[in-house]
Design an enzyme around this catalytic site. Structure first.
Site, PDB file in Angstrom:
ATOM      1  N   TYR A   1       0.850  -1.188   0.000  1.00  0.00           N
ATOM      2  CA  TYR A   1       0.000   0.000   0.000  1.00  0.00           C
ATOM      3  C   TYR A   1       0.883   1.233   0.000  1.00  0.00           C
ATOM      4  O   TYR A   1       1.831   1.331   0.780  1.00  0.00           O
ATOM      5  CB  TYR A   1      -0.881   0.025   1.257  1.00  0.00           C
ATOM      6  CG  TYR A   1      -1.608   1.336   1.421  1.00  0.00           C
ATOM      7  CD1 TYR A   1      -2.862   1.522   0.869  1.00  0.00           C
ATOM      8  CD2 TYR A   1      -1.011   2.411   2.108  1.00  0.00           C
ATOM      9  CE1 TYR A   1      -3.529   2.740   0.985  1.00  0.00           C
ATOM     10  CE2 TYR A   1      -1.669   3.629   2.230  1.00  0.00           C
ATOM     11  CZ  TYR A   1      -2.915   3.787   1.664  1.00  0.00           C
ATOM     12  OH  TYR A   1      -3.562   4.990   1.770  1.00  0.00           O
TER      13      TYR A   1
ATOM     14  N   GLU B   1      -3.351   7.550  -4.082  1.00  0.00           N
ATOM     15  CA  GLU B   1      -3.278   6.271  -3.377  1.00  0.00           C
ATOM     16  C   GLU B   1      -3.065   5.156  -4.387  1.00  0.00           C
ATOM     17  O   GLU B   1      -3.751   5.119  -5.402  1.00  0.00           O
ATOM     18  CB  GLU B   1      -4.579   6.052  -2.612  1.00  0.00           C
ATOM     19  CG  GLU B   1      -4.541   4.862  -1.688  1.00  0.00           C
ATOM     20  CD  GLU B   1      -5.901   4.606  -1.042  1.00  0.00           C
ATOM     21  OE1 GLU B   1      -6.059   4.924   0.141  1.00  0.00           O
ATOM     22  OE2 GLU B   1      -6.791   4.092  -1.739  1.00  0.00           O
TER      23      GLU B   1
END
Ligand code: GDP
Ligand code: MN
Length: 394
Positions: free
Chosen positions: A109, A197
């Site tokens: 992530y 993101e």
């Protein structure tokens, strides 16, 4: 402003990030055709809605044939996807993105956000990327790795190496990994984003990195500098009142309660919301009319707030500094005369020309509940709301 995954991927690939081969489709036929163009034997059909958590809500479907791509698209298009992040209404799927399937070895992530506390861009990373990141960030926030960027010099390669080390990135991937993070940082900065993101950022068996999913949010106040980004706005994904308000230069925020609020200034808006919460209720929304609001603007604001069916009581709370209470009062009267209201309306005016404002309200003969202070206004709104609910229950 949010954009879709496929749009974010296109932008990020312009900054050197590798993304899977993919194409957009608006119909099952088109999706099957896209799959053939992309080639290979497996594809992923992904609902394009402005939200994360699509995988868990059934919006990401892996397909083994062109026919399966057709079926998956048929199922998704026009459906309402309700990921945990969108609230109970979810989002309607109007387009899907068809991508080549990428075999995944490891999911990471990476998020770049504007950290308000340090007033810097902060890179957040986790070695456990993928669909569980929301869970991980609340249950084990200590496992998240953070790095704050000094704006004068920008993101430095040593910071990336530090992150890579903590994430356990293999030395052979270091070069590509560095390009990824620095590319994402450049995209953030050059495009005036407030969030980038990549989740998951994956390593494949073949040792390549891919951005499998990406989201970007932009600073609305900087959109004038990026017309090509402003063009990516998709109103079908916005709250209808929010887009109407934005089109009219007003800012609207929706909540789940039943008191509709028209205020001037975000600070007063926050205070109003807090007071309502303390009184045990919740606002349905708040609309900020800003400074220097004309009677027309106030009238428009009242109409937009009332569009929300949840609104059972309307609260107008204005502290006029640049504004003038008489204009606000005229706007209220104008809105109610054109469009009579069948719910209680509480008005609190203070500041500039307050006496004239109050006079306009009382001369209008309209059934307005008046209040002198914020506390009084909230108390009367809550009382009006409870009285209404009591009658409804009888
Ligand atoms: P989100 O649920 O909205 O974040 O949607 P994602 O695009 O992140 O997809 C959800 C999950 O599906 C990802 O975390 C991956 O585990 C999986 N996924 C999506 N695309 C691919 C792909 O091309 N290959 C593989 N192996 N998994 C994928
Ligand atoms: Mn994702």
């Amino acid at each position: 402003m949010d954009i879709h995954e496929y749009q974010a991927k296109e932008l990020l690939s312009g900054f050197g990030l590798r993304v899977p081969k993919g194409a957009l489709a608006y119909s099952p036929e088109q999706a099957a055709y896209r799959a053939r163009e992309i080639g290979g034997e497996r594809w992923v059909v992904k609902a394009q809605v402005h939200s994360g958590g699509r995988g868990k809500a059934g919006g990401v479907i892996v397909c083994d044939s062109e026919n399966a791509v057709y079926e998956a698209t048929d199922k998704l298009l026009g459906s309402r996807l309700v990921p945990s992040r969108t609230g109970k209404w979810g989002k309607i799927v109007y387009r899907v993105y068809v991508e080549e399937f990428i075999p995944i070895d490891r999911e990471l992530y990476i998020g770049l956000v504007l950290d308000r506390k340090s007033e810097r861009i902060m890179v957040v990373a986790s070695a456990q990327g993928g669909v569980e990141i929301d869970e991980i960030s609340t249950s084990r926030p200590d496992t998240l790795i953070r790095s704050i960027v000094e704006p004068a010099v920008g993101m430095q390669p040593f910071q990336v190496r530090e992150l890579a080390f903590k994430l356990g990135i293999d030395a052979t991937h270091l070069r590509e990994y560095t390009d990824f993070i620095l590319g994402a940082y450049r995209a953030f900065e050059e495009l005036d984003a407030t969030m980038v993101e990549i989740n998951p950022l994956v390593e494949t068996d073949a040792g390549k990195l891919y951005a499998i999913d990406s989201k970007m949010t932009f600073d609305d106040n900087a959109l004038f500098r990026h017309p090509e980004i402003a063009e990516l706005r998709d109103k079908s994904q916005e709250h209808p009142q929010q887009s109407r308000a934005a089109d009219r230069g007003l800012s609207y925020v929706g909540f789940e309660g039943e008191i509709g609020c028209v205020v001037n200034g975000a600070g007063l808006g926050m205070a109003t919301l807090d007071m309502i919460e303390i009184a045990g209720e919740q606002a349905a929304n708040f609309l900020d009319i800003g400074g220097g609001a004309s009677a027309e603007r106030v009238a428009k604001a009242i109409r937009i707030v009332r569009l929300d069916e949840n609104v059972k009581v309307l609260l107008v709370n204005v502290f006029a500094g640049i504004n003038r209470c008489d204009w606000i009062a005229q706007g209220i009267v104008q809105a109610l005369e054109q469009d009579p209201i069948d719910i209680p309306i509480v008005v609190r005016l203070a500041g500039n020309n307050v006496e004239q404002g109050r006079k306009i309200l009382s001369l209008s003969g309209l059934p307005i509940i008046r209040a002198n202070t914020l506390a009084e206004a909230v108390e009367r709104s809550v009382r009006a709301l409870n009285a209404k609910t009591d009658t409804a229950q009888k």
